[in-house]
Design a protein around this motif. Structure first.
Motif, PDB file in Angstrom:
ATOM      1  N   UNK A   1       0.416 -12.422   7.058  1.00 43.14           N
ATOM      2  CA  UNK A   1       0.734 -11.251   6.233  1.00 43.14           C
ATOM      3  C   UNK A   1      -0.430 -10.934   5.292  1.00 43.14           C
ATOM      4  N   UNK A   2      -1.138 -11.968   4.830  1.00 40.91           N
ATOM      5  CA  UNK A   2      -2.338 -11.725   4.022  1.00 40.91           C
ATOM      6  C   UNK A   2      -3.396 -11.008   4.861  1.00 40.91           C
ATOM      7  N   UNK A   3      -3.559 -11.457   6.097  1.00 38.90           N
ATOM      8  CA  UNK A   3      -4.521 -10.830   7.002  1.00 38.90           C
ATOM      9  C   UNK A   3      -4.150  -9.373   7.259  1.00 38.90           C
ATOM     10  N   UNK A   4      -2.871  -9.097   7.408  1.00 38.04           N
ATOM     11  CA  UNK A   4      -2.417  -7.725   7.631  1.00 38.04           C
ATOM     12  C   UNK A   4      -2.748  -6.843   6.429  1.00 38.04           C
ATOM     13  N   UNK A   5      -2.586  -7.371   5.209  1.00 41.35           N
ATOM     14  CA  UNK A   5      -2.931  -6.604   4.007  1.00 41.35           C
ATOM     15  C   UNK A   5      -4.420  -6.248   4.017  1.00 41.35           C
ATOM     16  N   UNK A   6      -5.255  -7.190   4.438  1.00 39.72           N
ATOM     17  CA  UNK A   6      -6.696  -6.936   4.506  1.00 39.72           C
ATOM     18  C   UNK A   6      -7.001  -5.895   5.568  1.00 39.72           C
ATOM     19  N   UNK A   7      -6.442  -6.073   6.745  1.00 40.01           N
ATOM     20  CA  UNK A   7      -6.750  -5.193   7.879  1.00 40.01           C
ATOM     21  C   UNK A   7      -6.369  -3.742   7.656  1.00 40.01           C
ATOM     22  N   UNK A   8      -5.259  -3.486   6.974  1.00 38.33           N
ATOM     23  CA  UNK A   8      -4.853  -2.088   6.770  1.00 38.33           C
ATOM     24  C   UNK A   8      -5.334  -1.528   5.443  1.00 38.33           C
ATOM     25  N   UNK A   9      -6.033  -2.335   4.646  1.00 39.41           N
ATOM     26  CA  UNK A   9      -6.552  -1.848   3.367  1.00 39.41           C
ATOM     27  C   UNK A   9      -5.471  -1.699   2.314  1.00 39.41           C
ATOM     28  N   UNK A  10      -4.504  -2.625   2.296  1.00 38.82           N
ATOM     29  CA  UNK A  10      -3.398  -2.545   1.346  1.00 38.82           C
ATOM     30  C   UNK A  10      -3.745  -3.143  -0.015  1.00 38.82           C
ATOM     31  N   UNK A  11      -4.978  -3.580  -0.183  1.00 33.54           N
ATOM     32  CA  UNK A  11      -5.397  -4.201  -1.441  1.00 33.54           C
ATOM     33  C   UNK A  11      -6.353  -3.252  -2.146  1.00 33.54           C
ATOM     34  N   UNK A  12      -6.041  -2.940  -3.382  1.00 34.13           N
ATOM     35  CA  UNK A  12      -6.958  -2.144  -4.195  1.00 34.13           C
ATOM     36  C   UNK A  12      -7.482  -3.037  -5.314  1.00 34.13           C
ATOM     37  N   UNK A  13      -6.892  -2.961  -6.497  1.00 31.06           N
ATOM     38  CA  UNK A  13      -7.377  -3.812  -7.597  1.00 31.06           C
ATOM     39  C   UNK A  13      -6.969  -5.264  -7.391  1.00 31.06           C
ATOM     40  N   UNK A  14      -5.885  -5.503  -6.662  1.00 29.82           N
ATOM     41  CA  UNK A  14      -5.457  -6.852  -6.337  1.00 29.82           C
ATOM     42  C   UNK A  14      -4.474  -7.481  -7.296  1.00 29.82           C
TER      43      UNK A  14
ATOM     44  N   UNK B   1       1.945   3.231   0.692  1.00 29.48           N
ATOM     45  CA  UNK B   1       1.897   3.478   2.137  1.00 29.48           C
ATOM     46  C   UNK B   1       1.154   2.375   2.879  1.00 29.48           C
ATOM     47  N   UNK B   2       0.004   1.979   2.387  1.00 30.93           N
ATOM     48  CA  UNK B   2      -0.774   0.917   3.044  1.00 30.93           C
ATOM     49  C   UNK B   2      -0.036  -0.422   2.972  1.00 30.93           C
ATOM     50  N   UNK B   3       0.664  -0.664   1.878  1.00 32.32           N
ATOM     51  CA  UNK B   3       1.431  -1.909   1.732  1.00 32.32           C
ATOM     52  C   UNK B   3       2.538  -1.944   2.781  1.00 32.32           C
ATOM     53  N   UNK B   4       3.232  -0.844   2.941  1.00 34.11           N
ATOM     54  CA  UNK B   4       4.298  -0.767   3.944  1.00 34.11           C
ATOM     55  C   UNK B   4       3.709  -0.944   5.341  1.00 34.11           C
ATOM     56  N   UNK B   5       2.552  -0.353   5.594  1.00 32.03           N
ATOM     57  CA  UNK B   5       1.884  -0.531   6.894  1.00 32.03           C
ATOM     58  C   UNK B   5       1.532  -1.998   7.131  1.00 32.03           C
ATOM     59  N   UNK B   6       1.083  -2.686   6.081  1.00 31.54           N
ATOM     60  CA  UNK B   6       0.726  -4.101   6.212  1.00 31.54           C
ATOM     61  C   UNK B   6       1.957  -4.936   6.553  1.00 31.54           C
ATOM     62  N   UNK B   7       3.077  -4.649   5.915  1.00 33.26           N
ATOM     63  CA  UNK B   7       4.298  -5.400   6.207  1.00 33.26           C
ATOM     64  C   UNK B   7       4.757  -5.091   7.635  1.00 33.26           C
ATOM     65  N   UNK B   8       4.635  -3.823   8.035  1.00 34.01           N
ATOM     66  CA  UNK B   8       4.963  -3.450   9.425  1.00 34.01           C
ATOM     67  C   UNK B   8       4.091  -4.258  10.401  1.00 34.01           C
ATOM     68  N   UNK B   9       2.814  -4.358  10.079  1.00 37.77           N
ATOM     69  CA  UNK B   9       1.884  -5.090  10.951  1.00 37.77           C
ATOM     70  C   UNK B   9       2.218  -6.579  10.971  1.00 37.77           C
ATOM     71  N   UNK B  10       2.777  -7.085   9.880  1.00 42.70           N
ATOM     72  CA  UNK B  10       3.112  -8.490   9.776  1.00 42.70           C
ATOM     73  C   UNK B  10       4.430  -8.876  10.428  1.00 42.70           C
ATOM     74  N   UNK B  11       5.147  -7.908  10.955  1.00 41.16           N
ATOM     75  CA  UNK B  11       6.430  -8.202  11.604  1.00 41.16           C
ATOM     76  C   UNK B  11       6.232  -9.191  12.756  1.00 41.16           C
ATOM     77  N   UNK B  12       7.164 -10.100  12.853  1.00 42.63           N
ATOM     78  CA  UNK B  12       7.172 -11.020  13.988  1.00 42.63           C
ATOM     79  C   UNK B  12       6.104 -12.084  13.973  1.00 42.63           C
ATOM     80  N   UNK B  13       5.396 -12.235  12.835  1.00 45.15           N
ATOM     81  CA  UNK B  13       4.365 -13.282  12.774  1.00 45.15           C
ATOM     82  C   UNK B  13       4.929 -14.576  12.225  1.00 45.15           C
TER      83      UNK B  13
END
Length: 152
Positions: free
Chosen positions: A87-100, A140-152
């Motif tokens: 899920x951390x990797x998904x946050x990085x990949x979709x750009x869900x991290x700004x200030x952190x 939006x990016x956070x939700x995309x990251x969680x979507x990407x993290x499904x089933x991991x």
């Protein structure tokens, strides 16, 4: 002073604490886990989110003595053998991290959600992270990251 026993990120501790110490302060000051952030100190922002006995909690609202016998996971506890959690990797990949600042709490909320429901709907994802505020990404990016993290 009070003695408590707890497990944090898989490691057992016996600690002497002040009776009025919050779990947030124990994690940051006694154990040096700085991924747990202090934001509002009122349980509204989610920057201090940890997983305690499988449930998401705001560590600013939990007294340290209440964690007696508990198992706590912080963002630092997600790394295994030098690898970040998917899920951390998904946050990085979709750009869900700004200030952190909100990121550790968001990731832990997402992990707890996915642990209980590996295939949540977008509405369930929104509900799952609703206790965490982000001022940078617009979610939006956070939700995309969680979507990407499904089933991991």
């Amino acid at each position: 002073m009070v003695e408590i026993k707890l497990k944090v990120n898989g490691k057992s501790y016996i600690l002497e604490i002040e009776e009025d110490m919050r779990l947030l302060d124990l994690l940051r000051e006694k154990l040096g886990l700085l991924g747990v952030k202090e934001g509002c100190s009122e349980g509204e922002c989610g920057a201090c989110t940890v997983i305690m006995d499988g449930k998401v909690v705001n560590s600013c609202l939990v007294m340290a003595f209440q964690a007696e016998g508990s198992s706590i996971t912080t963002i630092e506890g997600l790394e295994k053998e030098g690898e970040i959690h998917p899920i951390q990797q998904a946050f990085i990949e979709v750009g869900a991290v700004q200030c952190g600042y909100c990121t550790p709490g968001m990731i832990l909320s997402a992990k707890a959600l996915l642990d209980k429901n590996p295939n949540p709907t977008e509405e369930e994802i929104r509900e799952g992270i609703s206790g965490n505020l982000c001022r940078c990404t617009g979610y939006n990016k956070i939700i995309q990251a969680v979507e990407k993290g499904k089933g991991v």
